[in-house]
Design a protein around this motif. Structure first.
Motif, PDB file in Angstrom:
ATOM      1  N   MET A  81       0.828  -1.194   0.000  1.00 50.58           N
ATOM      2  CA  MET A  81       0.000   0.000   0.000  1.00 50.58           C
ATOM      3  C   MET A  81       0.871   1.256   0.000  1.00 50.58           C
ATOM      4  SD  MET A  81      -3.059   0.996  -0.080  1.00 50.58           S
ATOM      5  CE  MET A  81      -3.960   2.452   0.176  1.00 50.58           C
ATOM      6  N   ASN A  82       1.928   1.267   0.829  1.00 51.87           N
ATOM      7  CA  ASN A  82       2.818   2.426   0.884  1.00 51.87           C
ATOM      8  C   ASN A  82       3.544   2.637  -0.437  1.00 51.87           C
ATOM      9  OD1 ASN A  82       2.176   3.107   3.478  1.00 51.87           O
ATOM     10  ND2 ASN A  82       3.839   1.910   4.399  1.00 51.87           N
ATOM     11  N   GLU A  83       3.924   1.520  -1.096  1.00 53.43           N
ATOM     12  CA  GLU A  83       4.614   1.628  -2.372  1.00 53.43           C
ATOM     13  C   GLU A  83       3.707   2.247  -3.430  1.00 53.43           C
ATOM     14  OE1 GLU A  83       4.304  -1.409  -0.814  1.00 53.43           O
ATOM     15  OE2 GLU A  83       6.282  -1.494   0.125  1.00 53.43           O
ATOM     16  N   LEU A  84       2.435   1.882  -3.409  1.00 55.56           N
ATOM     17  CA  LEU A  84       1.467   2.421  -4.359  1.00 55.56           C
ATOM     18  C   LEU A  84       1.275   3.918  -4.130  1.00 55.56           C
ATOM     19  CD1 LEU A  84      -0.514   1.829  -6.650  1.00 55.56           C
ATOM     20  CD2 LEU A  84      -2.240   1.366  -4.914  1.00 55.56           C
ATOM     21  N   LEU A  85       1.192   4.335  -2.883  1.00 58.62           N
ATOM     22  CA  LEU A  85       1.042   5.751  -2.550  1.00 58.62           C
ATOM     23  C   LEU A  85       2.256   6.552  -3.015  1.00 58.62           C
ATOM     24  CD1 LEU A  85      -0.642   7.951  -1.173  1.00 58.62           C
ATOM     25  CD2 LEU A  85       0.523   7.368   0.953  1.00 58.62           C
ATOM     26  N   ILE A  86       3.432   6.029  -2.792  1.00 61.62           N
ATOM     27  CA  ILE A  86       4.658   6.701  -3.223  1.00 61.62           C
ATOM     28  C   ILE A  86       4.699   6.790  -4.745  1.00 61.62           C
ATOM     29  CG2 ILE A  86       7.174   6.490  -3.305  1.00 61.62           C
ATOM     30  CD1 ILE A  86       7.004   5.288  -0.477  1.00 61.62           C
ATOM     31  N   LEU A  87       4.306   5.727  -5.431  1.00 60.41           N
ATOM     32  CA  LEU A  87       4.274   5.721  -6.894  1.00 60.41           C
ATOM     33  C   LEU A  87       3.291   6.766  -7.427  1.00 60.41           C
ATOM     34  CD1 LEU A  87       5.270   4.399  -9.502  1.00 60.41           C
ATOM     35  CD2 LEU A  87       3.372   2.783  -9.292  1.00 60.41           C
ATOM     36  N   VAL A  88       2.117   6.860  -6.812  1.00 59.40           N
ATOM     37  CA  VAL A  88       1.105   7.844  -7.229  1.00 59.40           C
ATOM     38  C   VAL A  88       1.649   9.257  -7.021  1.00 59.40           C
ATOM     39  CG1 VAL A  88      -1.153   8.804  -6.668  1.00 59.40           C
ATOM     40  CG2 VAL A  88      -0.874   6.332  -6.910  1.00 59.40           C
ATOM     41  N   ILE A 135       4.771  10.238  -7.016  1.00 64.64           N
ATOM     42  CA  ILE A 135       5.817  10.483  -8.015  1.00 64.64           C
ATOM     43  C   ILE A 135       5.205  10.767  -9.378  1.00 64.64           C
ATOM     44  CG2 ILE A 135       7.708   9.387  -9.283  1.00 64.64           C
ATOM     45  CD1 ILE A 135       8.463   7.984  -6.642  1.00 64.64           C
ATOM     46  N   VAL A 136       4.206   9.988  -9.772  1.00 65.92           N
ATOM     47  CA  VAL A 136       3.557  10.189 -11.069  1.00 65.92           C
ATOM     48  C   VAL A 136       2.869  11.553 -11.120  1.00 65.92           C
ATOM     49  CG1 VAL A 136       1.683   9.373 -12.565  1.00 65.92           C
ATOM     50  CG2 VAL A 136       3.294   7.742 -11.572  1.00 65.92           C
ATOM     51  N   VAL A 137       2.174  11.917 -10.058  1.00 64.20           N
ATOM     52  CA  VAL A 137       1.515  13.232 -10.007  1.00 64.20           C
ATOM     53  C   VAL A 137       2.565  14.340 -10.083  1.00 64.20           C
ATOM     54  CG1 VAL A 137       0.197  14.799  -8.523  1.00 64.20           C
ATOM     55  CG2 VAL A 137      -0.558  12.442  -8.832  1.00 64.20           C
ATOM     56  N   VAL A 175       5.551  14.241 -11.489  1.00 63.13           N
ATOM     57  CA  VAL A 175       6.087  14.292 -12.845  1.00 63.13           C
ATOM     58  C   VAL A 175       5.087  14.961 -13.786  1.00 63.13           C
ATOM     59  CG1 VAL A 175       6.759  12.859 -14.823  1.00 63.13           C
ATOM     60  CG2 VAL A 175       7.656  12.343 -12.545  1.00 63.13           C
ATOM     61  N   LEU A 176       3.809  14.609 -13.677  1.00 61.33           N
ATOM     62  CA  LEU A 176       2.788  15.225 -14.526  1.00 61.33           C
ATOM     63  C   LEU A 176       2.682  16.723 -14.272  1.00 61.33           C
ATOM     64  CD1 LEU A 176      -0.030  12.525 -14.445  1.00 61.33           C
ATOM     65  CD2 LEU A 176       1.451  13.130 -16.369  1.00 61.33           C
ATOM     66  N   LEU A 177       2.736  17.126 -13.028  1.00 62.12           N
ATOM     67  CA  LEU A 177       2.690  18.551 -12.719  1.00 62.12           C
ATOM     68  C   LEU A 177       3.911  19.268 -13.274  1.00 62.12           C
ATOM     69  CD1 LEU A 177       1.374  18.552  -9.034  1.00 62.12           C
ATOM     70  CD2 LEU A 177       0.161  19.306 -11.091  1.00 62.12           C
ATOM     71  N   PHE A 178       5.073  18.643 -13.188  1.00 60.69           N
ATOM     72  CA  PHE A 178       6.296  19.264 -13.690  1.00 60.69           C
ATOM     73  C   PHE A 178       6.214  19.507 -15.189  1.00 60.69           C
ATOM     74  CE2 PHE A 178      10.530  18.918 -15.562  1.00 60.69           C
ATOM     75  CZ  PHE A 178      11.157  19.973 -14.925  1.00 60.69           C
ATOM     76  N   PHE A 179       5.773  18.512 -15.945  1.00 59.56           N
ATOM     77  CA  PHE A 179       5.734  18.647 -17.394  1.00 59.56           C
ATOM     78  C   PHE A 179       4.557  19.479 -17.895  1.00 59.56           C
ATOM     79  CE2 PHE A 179       8.541  14.899 -17.153  1.00 59.56           C
ATOM     80  CZ  PHE A 179       9.604  15.424 -17.891  1.00 59.56           C
ATOM     81  N   ASN A 180       3.577  19.739 -17.059  1.00 56.22           N
ATOM     82  CA  ASN A 180       2.420  20.548 -17.453  1.00 56.22           C
ATOM     83  C   ASN A 180       2.379  21.884 -16.716  1.00 56.22           C
ATOM     84  OD1 ASN A 180       1.109  18.770 -19.336  1.00 56.22           O
ATOM     85  ND2 ASN A 180       0.721  17.442 -17.580  1.00 56.22           N
ATOM     86  N   ARG A 181       3.506  22.322 -16.179  1.00 61.12           N
ATOM     87  CA  ARG A 181       3.515  23.532 -15.359  1.00 61.12           C
ATOM     88  C   ARG A 181       3.144  24.788 -16.148  1.00 61.12           C
ATOM     89  NH1 ARG A 181       8.809  22.003 -16.111  1.00 61.12           N
ATOM     90  NH2 ARG A 181      10.184  23.591 -16.973  1.00 61.12           N
ATOM     91  N   GLU A 182       3.522  24.883 -17.420  1.00 56.10           N
ATOM     92  CA  GLU A 182       3.146  26.059 -18.219  1.00 56.10           C
ATOM     93  C   GLU A 182       1.636  26.117 -18.436  1.00 56.10           C
ATOM     94  OE1 GLU A 182       4.882  28.701 -19.261  1.00 56.10           O
ATOM     95  OE2 GLU A 182       6.515  27.877 -18.055  1.00 56.10           O
ATOM     96  N   TRP A 183       1.027  24.983 -18.725  1.00 54.99           N
ATOM     97  CA  TRP A 183      -0.416  24.939 -18.926  1.00 54.99           C
ATOM     98  C   TRP A 183      -1.136  25.312 -17.635  1.00 54.99           C
ATOM     99  CZ3 TRP A 183      -4.368  21.953 -16.812  1.00 54.99           C
ATOM    100  CH2 TRP A 183      -5.598  22.043 -17.458  1.00 54.99           C
ATOM    101  N   ILE A 184      -0.652  24.778 -16.517  1.00 54.47           N
ATOM    102  CA  ILE A 184      -1.256  25.082 -15.211  1.00 54.47           C
ATOM    103  C   ILE A 184      -1.096  26.566 -14.897  1.00 54.47           C
ATOM    104  CG2 ILE A 184      -1.059  24.655 -12.730  1.00 54.47           C
ATOM    105  CD1 ILE A 184      -0.206  21.752 -13.504  1.00 54.47           C
ATOM    106  N   LYS A 185       0.082  27.117 -15.171  1.00 52.12           N
ATOM    107  CA  LYS A 185       0.331  28.536 -14.917  1.00 52.12           C
ATOM    108  C   LYS A 185      -0.610  29.415 -15.738  1.00 52.12           C
ATOM    109  CE  LYS A 185       3.960  31.910 -15.610  1.00 52.12           C
ATOM    110  NZ  LYS A 185       5.289  32.100 -16.173  1.00 52.12           N
TER     111      LYS A 185
END
Length: 81
Positions: free
Chosen positions: A1-8, A10-12, A14-24
């Motif tokens: 369960m902890n591994e899944l939470l950590i993976l989620v 990390i994925v979130v 990474v997605l926020l990092f690559f979409n930061r201009e759109w979010i801004k």
């Protein structure tokens, strides 16, 4: 369960990092996008007035000789607008 939470997390991240201009752009839209022609004219006029005030205050301290040739030319251009 902890591994899944950590993976989620990390994925979130990474997605926020690559979409930061759109979010801004979604959170902080371009201020000039909603300008009307009158708003743009008034904004430009304020900028010109600030520049004229700066040049005149510089000239007021030591006279016209304190301005460079470029500043004199710019002041002449702004006075004709």
């Amino acid at each position: 369960m902890n591994e899944l939470l950590i993976l989620v997390i990390i994925v979130v991240g990474v997605l926020l990092f690559f979409n930061r201009e759109w979010i801004k752009k979604r959170i902080f839209p371009n201020k000039h996008r909603n300008y009307t022609i009158d708003d743009q004219f008034n904004s430009d006029k304020r900028e010109r007035e600030k520049e004229v005030d700066r040049l005149l205050s510089k000239m007021g301290k030591n006279g016209i000789n304190d301005l460079s040739a470029k500043e004199r030319k710019r002041l002449d251009e702004l006075s004709k607008m």
